[in-house]
Structures are given as structure tokens and as C-alpha cells.
Motif scaffolding. Structure first.
Motif, PDB file in Angstrom:
ATOM      1  N   PHE A  98      -5.211  12.486  12.931  1.00  0.00           N
ATOM      2  CA  PHE A  98      -4.293  14.060  12.328  1.00  0.00           C
ATOM      3  C   PHE A  98      -4.688  12.407  11.111  1.00  0.00           C
ATOM      4  CE2 PHE A  98      -1.355  11.364  15.063  1.00  0.00           C
ATOM      5  CZ  PHE A  98      -0.256  11.662  14.425  1.00  0.00           C
ATOM      6  N   PHE A  99      -4.360  13.754   9.907  1.00  0.00           N
ATOM      7  CA  PHE A  99      -3.989  13.558   8.583  1.00  0.00           C
ATOM      8  C   PHE A  99      -2.530  12.793   8.508  1.00  0.00           C
ATOM      9  CE2 PHE A  99      -7.651  15.813   8.025  1.00  0.00           C
ATOM     10  CZ  PHE A  99      -8.207  15.194   7.315  1.00  0.00           C
ATOM     11  N   VAL A 100      -2.633  11.360   7.556  1.00  0.00           N
ATOM     12  CA  VAL A 100      -1.430  11.025   7.337  1.00  0.00           C
ATOM     13  C   VAL A 100      -1.041  10.345   5.432  1.00  0.00           C
ATOM     14  CG1 VAL A 100      -0.745  10.329   9.618  1.00  0.00           C
ATOM     15  CG2 VAL A 100      -2.065   8.583   8.173  1.00  0.00           C
ATOM     16  N   GLU A 101       0.004   9.703   5.754  1.00  0.00           N
ATOM     17  CA  GLU A 101       0.291   9.421   4.489  1.00  0.00           C
ATOM     18  C   GLU A 101       0.903   8.178   4.815  1.00  0.00           C
ATOM     19  OE1 GLU A 101      -0.137  11.377   0.180  1.00  0.00           O
ATOM     20  OE2 GLU A 101       2.329  11.052   0.761  1.00  0.00           O
ATOM     21  N   LEU A 102      -0.244   6.991   4.206  1.00  0.00           N
ATOM     22  CA  LEU A 102       0.492   5.536   4.383  1.00  0.00           C
ATOM     23  C   LEU A 102       1.754   4.848   3.308  1.00  0.00           C
ATOM     24  CD1 LEU A 102       0.448   4.440   7.711  1.00  0.00           C
ATOM     25  CD2 LEU A 102      -1.219   2.588   6.404  1.00  0.00           C
ATOM     26  N   SER A 103       2.159   4.130   3.900  1.00  0.00           N
ATOM     27  CA  SER A 103       2.761   3.269   2.816  1.00  0.00           C
ATOM     28  C   SER A 103       3.292   2.110   3.662  1.00  0.00           C
ATOM     29  CB  SER A 103       4.434   3.753   1.943  1.00  0.00           C
ATOM     30  OG  SER A 103       4.451   5.021   1.802  1.00  0.00           O
ATOM     31  N   ILE A 104       2.626   0.558   3.162  1.00  0.00           N
ATOM     32  CA  ILE A 104       2.627  -0.418   3.411  1.00  0.00           C
ATOM     33  C   ILE A 104       3.688  -1.275   2.844  1.00  0.00           C
ATOM     34  CG2 ILE A 104       1.628  -2.536   5.136  1.00  0.00           C
ATOM     35  CD1 ILE A 104       0.269  -0.222   5.817  1.00  0.00           C
ATOM     36  N   SER A 105       4.582  -2.224   2.854  1.00  0.00           N
ATOM     37  CA  SER A 105       5.085  -2.830   2.733  1.00  0.00           C
ATOM     38  C   SER A 105       5.659  -4.477   3.031  1.00  0.00           C
ATOM     39  CB  SER A 105       6.824  -2.260   1.683  1.00  0.00           C
ATOM     40  OG  SER A 105       6.983  -1.652   0.910  1.00  0.00           O
TER      41      SER A 105
ATOM     42  N   ILE B   5      -3.927  22.998   5.542  1.00  0.00           N
ATOM     43  CA  ILE B   5      -3.362  23.793   3.786  1.00  0.00           C
ATOM     44  C   ILE B   5      -5.123  24.248   2.420  1.00  0.00           C
ATOM     45  CG2 ILE B   5      -2.727  25.436   1.730  1.00  0.00           C
ATOM     46  CD1 ILE B   5      -0.007  24.514   3.186  1.00  0.00           C
ATOM     47  N   GLU B   6      -5.477  22.726   2.252  1.00  0.00           N
ATOM     48  CA  GLU B   6      -6.639  22.593   1.310  1.00  0.00           C
ATOM     49  C   GLU B   6      -7.596  23.383   2.126  1.00  0.00           C
ATOM     50  OE1 GLU B   6      -5.962  18.813   1.434  1.00  0.00           O
ATOM     51  OE2 GLU B   6      -3.978  18.038  -0.273  1.00  0.00           O
ATOM     52  N   ILE B   7      -7.685  22.104   3.314  1.00  0.00           N
ATOM     53  CA  ILE B   7      -9.541  22.632   3.932  1.00  0.00           C
ATOM     54  C   ILE B   7      -9.412  24.632   3.748  1.00  0.00           C
ATOM     55  CG2 ILE B   7      -9.953  23.138   5.792  1.00  0.00           C
ATOM     56  CD1 ILE B   7      -9.022  20.452   6.502  1.00  0.00           C
ATOM     57  N   GLN B   8      -7.932  25.045   4.325  1.00  0.00           N
ATOM     58  CA  GLN B   8      -8.345  26.601   3.552  1.00  0.00           C
ATOM     59  C   GLN B   8      -8.696  26.782   2.980  1.00  0.00           C
ATOM     60  OE1 GLN B   8      -4.201  27.980   5.278  1.00  0.00           O
ATOM     61  NE2 GLN B   8      -4.972  27.629   7.673  1.00  0.00           N
ATOM     62  N   GLN B   9      -7.811  26.882   1.442  1.00  0.00           N
ATOM     63  CA  GLN B   9      -8.493  27.288   0.133  1.00  0.00           C
ATOM     64  C   GLN B   9      -9.990  26.884  -0.254  1.00  0.00           C
ATOM     65  OE1 GLN B   9      -5.696  24.613  -1.985  1.00  0.00           O
ATOM     66  NE2 GLN B   9      -3.741  26.194  -2.061  1.00  0.00           N
TER      67      GLN B   9
ATOM     68  N   SER C 222       3.319  12.059   7.760  1.00  0.00           N
ATOM     69  CA  SER C 222       2.529  13.396   8.440  1.00  0.00           C
ATOM     70  C   SER C 222       1.996  14.334   7.488  1.00  0.00           C
ATOM     71  CB  SER C 222       2.330  13.750   9.642  1.00  0.00           C
ATOM     72  OG  SER C 222       1.417  15.155  10.026  1.00  0.00           O
ATOM     73  N   ILE C 223       0.600  14.136   7.050  1.00  0.00           N
ATOM     74  CA  ILE C 223       0.025  15.168   5.858  1.00  0.00           C
ATOM     75  C   ILE C 223      -0.501  16.480   6.639  1.00  0.00           C
ATOM     76  CG2 ILE C 223       0.668  14.049   4.098  1.00  0.00           C
ATOM     77  CD1 ILE C 223      -2.227  13.163   3.840  1.00  0.00           C
TER      78      ILE C 223
ATOM     79  N   LEU D 261       0.772  -1.102  -0.225  1.00  0.00           N
ATOM     80  CA  LEU D 261      -0.140   0.129   0.144  1.00  0.00           C
ATOM     81  C   LEU D 261       0.779   1.352   0.107  1.00  0.00           C
ATOM     82  CD1 LEU D 261      -2.946   0.614   0.396  1.00  0.00           C
ATOM     83  CD2 LEU D 261      -2.513   0.890   2.552  1.00  0.00           C
ATOM     84  N   HIS D 262       0.856   2.232  -0.773  1.00  0.00           N
ATOM     85  CA  HIS D 262       1.976   2.970  -1.335  1.00  0.00           C
ATOM     86  C   HIS D 262       0.783   4.206  -0.905  1.00  0.00           C
ATOM     87  CE1 HIS D 262       5.435   0.643  -1.844  1.00  0.00           C
ATOM     88  NE2 HIS D 262       4.802  -0.017  -3.017  1.00  0.00           N
ATOM     89  N   HIS D 263       0.961   5.617  -0.518  1.00  0.00           N
ATOM     90  CA  HIS D 263       0.751   6.916  -0.292  1.00  0.00           C
ATOM     91  C   HIS D 263      -0.938   6.938   0.029  1.00  0.00           C
ATOM     92  CE1 HIS D 263       4.848   7.567  -1.722  1.00  0.00           C
ATOM     93  NE2 HIS D 263       4.902   7.268  -2.429  1.00  0.00           N
ATOM     94  N   LYS D 264      -1.562   5.543   0.550  1.00  0.00           N
ATOM     95  CA  LYS D 264      -3.013   5.994   1.109  1.00  0.00           C
ATOM     96  C   LYS D 264      -3.029   6.960   1.800  1.00  0.00           C
ATOM     97  CE  LYS D 264      -7.023   3.593   1.683  1.00  0.00           C
ATOM     98  NZ  LYS D 264      -7.193   3.170   0.369  1.00  0.00           N
ATOM     99  N   GLU D 265      -4.059   7.851   1.873  1.00  0.00           N
ATOM    100  CA  GLU D 265      -4.418   9.417   2.318  1.00  0.00           C
ATOM    101  C   GLU D 265      -5.813   8.836   3.417  1.00  0.00           C
ATOM    102  OE1 GLU D 265      -6.727  12.812   1.343  1.00  0.00           O
ATOM    103  OE2 GLU D 265      -5.094  13.348   1.028  1.00  0.00           O
ATOM    104  N   LEU D 266      -4.929   8.695   5.153  1.00  0.00           N
ATOM    105  CA  LEU D 266      -5.994   8.325   5.600  1.00  0.00           C
ATOM    106  C   LEU D 266      -5.891   9.127   6.732  1.00  0.00           C
ATOM    107  CD1 LEU D 266      -4.289   4.872   5.441  1.00  0.00           C
ATOM    108  CD2 LEU D 266      -6.530   5.027   5.436  1.00  0.00           C
ATOM    109  N   LEU D 267      -6.718   8.660   8.542  1.00  0.00           N
ATOM    110  CA  LEU D 267      -7.060   9.574   9.281  1.00  0.00           C
ATOM    111  C   LEU D 267      -6.442   9.230  10.312  1.00  0.00           C
ATOM    112  CD1 LEU D 267      -7.666  12.432  10.331  1.00  0.00           C
ATOM    113  CD2 LEU D 267     -10.016  11.284  10.544  1.00  0.00           C
TER     114      LEU D 267
END
Length: 366
Positions: free
Chosen positions: A124-131, A156-160, A149-150, A109-115
């Protein structure tokens, strides 16, 4: 077989045993070196890394993982599902969290956006990679989990998104209110021509002036919300004194305190003061700045007409307006959105005939 032959065979076996033992020692040292090298590399990785066995039991972590998870206890030999749980950010709130062991079939699992949920911190928001760690035989012997951590990126995305929503609201209000003013102008012009009564032209002028003012106000608000960029530390009193100097009423300003904000905060103060004068008809205002460890509290009190209790919960709505002096109501809506963008909050208290108090709580540290 005579004694000499037996001796030769035993000597040969002994030599082979010594050589095998020497090879095992060498292999063991090399293995220890590789393990130590791996641990050093692991500690130097900037992101939190957790290594588990095939059953998702934690076997190794880097120091970053300890600080990231916020757990001072020993998590080695604990199931990773007891330490970390996740929720997909695209899922609705009814979907429960999931654990890594439940998702085994989707690795790698690469670069999956999760809470991320941990038992020691707020989600809090993270990007997860599992091998998966696979042996030559193809058997999975463990997993490597890298957490990035993202939180800042998501902020910034929420502010935009919020800025985009505010600009859309401004656009809707412009279309709606200017159309109303044009209808008044059309009707007043028609009546003036039909009846020959030029007193109707005063309504035309009022509507034209109101339209010009509306466009200018919306232009200023658009500039205010769109320029909100990098936050910096400001001295609150300096901003308040500068803004209040533009108004011909009595101000009693006390206290000092830092806030983390941007240039839009001047518009926040200006809007609250202008509302108190134009709508509340106040002739004086008390502004008190009270700093504490992490926040500064700014109390802005007027002595004007005050508001009914039944409208206090509505004044921050985007289209709310009340009374003959009420316009679009967009001002307080923007005020609330700007303060929330700083990580702060705003509340209001009011009593008819005694005035209104707005209290802003704004972070004082980045």
C-alpha cells in the motif's frame, strides 16, 4: 603528612564521591524522565514511528506502528529490513523493492512517496520521512522512520485519472461517430440532388436522429462519470426497482442488500437493462440480490438473444460493438469502470438463444 592531613584529604575525596554519586543519580533520573517523556510523546504521534540504532536494528516503536505494520509479534531488536521494504511509485515494475539500509546515503529523506511491502499485508502507498540521529561529534547513532499512509489520497488520484480517461474516450467516440453520420448525410444529400430521388432523405433523417441520440447519450455518460464523488451506502433493491419501473417488460426482483456506491450506480443498472431490451430483445428479466459479509452480489439475467462466446471477453472494451444493433459499445465500458471505482467487479455469461447474465459484486461496507 600527618594523620590529620590524610583524614582531611580522605574526607574531601569522600565528599566529592558523594556529590558525584548524587549528580549521577540526578542525571540518571533526568535521563529516565526524558526517555519516558519521549516514549509518551512517541505513543501520541498519529503516524507510525520506528526508531532504530545505527545498524537499522529496531529499538523502539509506537503502538501505531504495530497496528500499521499488522504484526503482533515482537519486532524490537529485529532488523528493519526484515519488517519493511519499499518500492518507488515512479519506478517500473521491473525494478525490485529496496530496503532502508540500502538507501542510507540519501537520508534525511522527507515526504518520499513509496509503495510499502510488509510480510503481513498487501502493498500500500505511504509517504516516508527518515532522519538520522546524530551525536554532537557528528556520528550517526540511529534513525527515526515516520510512515504516513496516503492510500486514500492515491485512491482518489487513481479515480480522477480513470474519470479523465473515460471523458477522453467519450470525446473520441463523439468525433468518430458524428463524423460518420455527417458523411452519410453528405452522401445521401448528394445522391438525392443528383438523382432527384428524395427517398435518400430518410437516411439523412436517420443519421440526424442517431447523432442527436449519440450526443445526448454521451452527455449523460459524461455527467455520470464526472459526478462520481463521495461514496455512500445504498439499498440496492430501491435503486433497481426505481430504474426498472421505466421499462415496459416483466421484472422478477428478489433479495435485499446494501452497497457502497454513488449516484452513477443507477446508470449502471439502466445501461444493463436497456442493452437487454434493445439488443437482446428480451421480454422479461430476473434480478437477484444476494448479500454476504463484505459484498452484495447482483445477478441480472435476461432471456434474450444471447451472445457468442468469442465476443464475451470483448464487450467491456471501449470501442467494441457487434451486430446490427451495436452502437459505440461505450456503455459497458463505462459500466465496468464505474463498478471498479467502487472496488467491485463485473462478469458476464451468455448463451445464444437463451439469454445473458451479468453478475456485479459490489462492496457493502465502507
Amino acid at each position: 603528612m600527618d594523620d590529620s592531613e590524610i583524614y582531611d584529604q580522605m574526607s574531601q575525596l569522600n565528599n566529592e564521591l558523594v556529590n558525584t554519586q548524587r549528580d549521577l543519580v540526578k542525571t540518571n533520573k533526568n535521563l529516565e524522565y526524558q526517555i519516558e517523556r519521549f516514549k509518551v510523546t512517541l505513543q501520541n504521534i498519529a503516524d507510525p514511528v520506528i526508531v532504530t540504532d545505527e545498524n537499522f536494528i529496531i529499538t523502539l516503536v509506537n503502538q501505531k506502528a504495530f497496528s500499521f505494520i499488522g504484526n503482533n509479534q515482537d519486532i524490537i531488536n529485529k532488523p528493519i529490513d526484515e519488517v519493511l521494504q519499499f518500492k518507488e511509485t515512479t519506478s517500473n515494475s521491473e525494478n525490485g523493492v529496496f530496503t532502508l539500509s540500502q538507501q542510507e546515503s540519501i537520508f534525511p529523506l522527507h515526504h518520499k512517496e513509496l509503495l510499502l511491502f510488509s510480510y503481513s499485508q498487501e502493498p500500500f502507498f505511504v509517504e516516508l520521512s527518515i532522519s538520522a540521529i546524530e551525536e554532537k561529534s557528528g556520528i550517526t547513532s540511529g534513525y527515526v522512520v515516520v510512515i504516513h499512509s496516503i492510500a486514500e489520497r492515491k485512491k482518489i488520484e487513481i479515480q480522477q485519472t480513470e474519470i479523465k480517461d473515460i471523458l477522453q474516450v467519450i470525446n473520441r467516440i463523439l468525433r468518430h461517430d458524428i463524423l460518420n453520420h455527417l458523411n452519410v448525410i453528405q452522401m445521401a444529400t448528394y445522391l438525392s440532388e443528383k438523382k432527384g430521388d428524395f427517398t435518400y432523405l430518410s437516411k439523412v433523417m436517420k443519421s440526424v436522429e442517431a447523432s442527436i441520440k449519440l450526443v445526448n447519450d454521451m452527455k449523460n455518460l459524461e455527467y455520470t462519470v464526472s459526478k462520481g464523488g463521495k461514496l455512500a451506502v445504498y439499498e440496492t433493491r430501491e435503486i433497481i426497482e426505481e430504474v426498472s419501473s421505466n421499462y415496459p417488460i416483466q421484472f422478477n426482483i428478489s433479495g435485499y442488500g446494501k452497497i457502497v456506491a454513488d449516484e452513477a450506480f443507477s446508470s449502471v443498472i439502466d445501461n444493463l437493462i436497456r442493452n437487454a431490451i434493445n439488443h437482446g430483445k428480451t421480454e422479461k428479466m430476473d434480478i437477484v440480490i444476494s448479500p454476504n459479509k463484505d459484498y452484495s452480489e447482483i445477478s441480472i439475467r435476461d432471456y434474450g438473444a444471447g451472445m457468442k462466446k468469442d465476443i464475451l471477453d470483448k464487450i467491456f472494451d471501449e470501442n467494441f460493438k457487434a451486430g446490427s444493433t451495436g452502437n459505440t459499445g461505450i456503455g459497458l465500458y463505462i459500466v465496468k469502470k464505474v463498478v471498479e471505482r467502487y472496488g467491485g467487479k463485473i462478469k458476464v455469461e451468455s448463451e445464444l438463444g437463451k439469454g445473458t447474465t451479468f453478475t456485479l459484486t459490489v462492496p457493502s461496507k465502507k
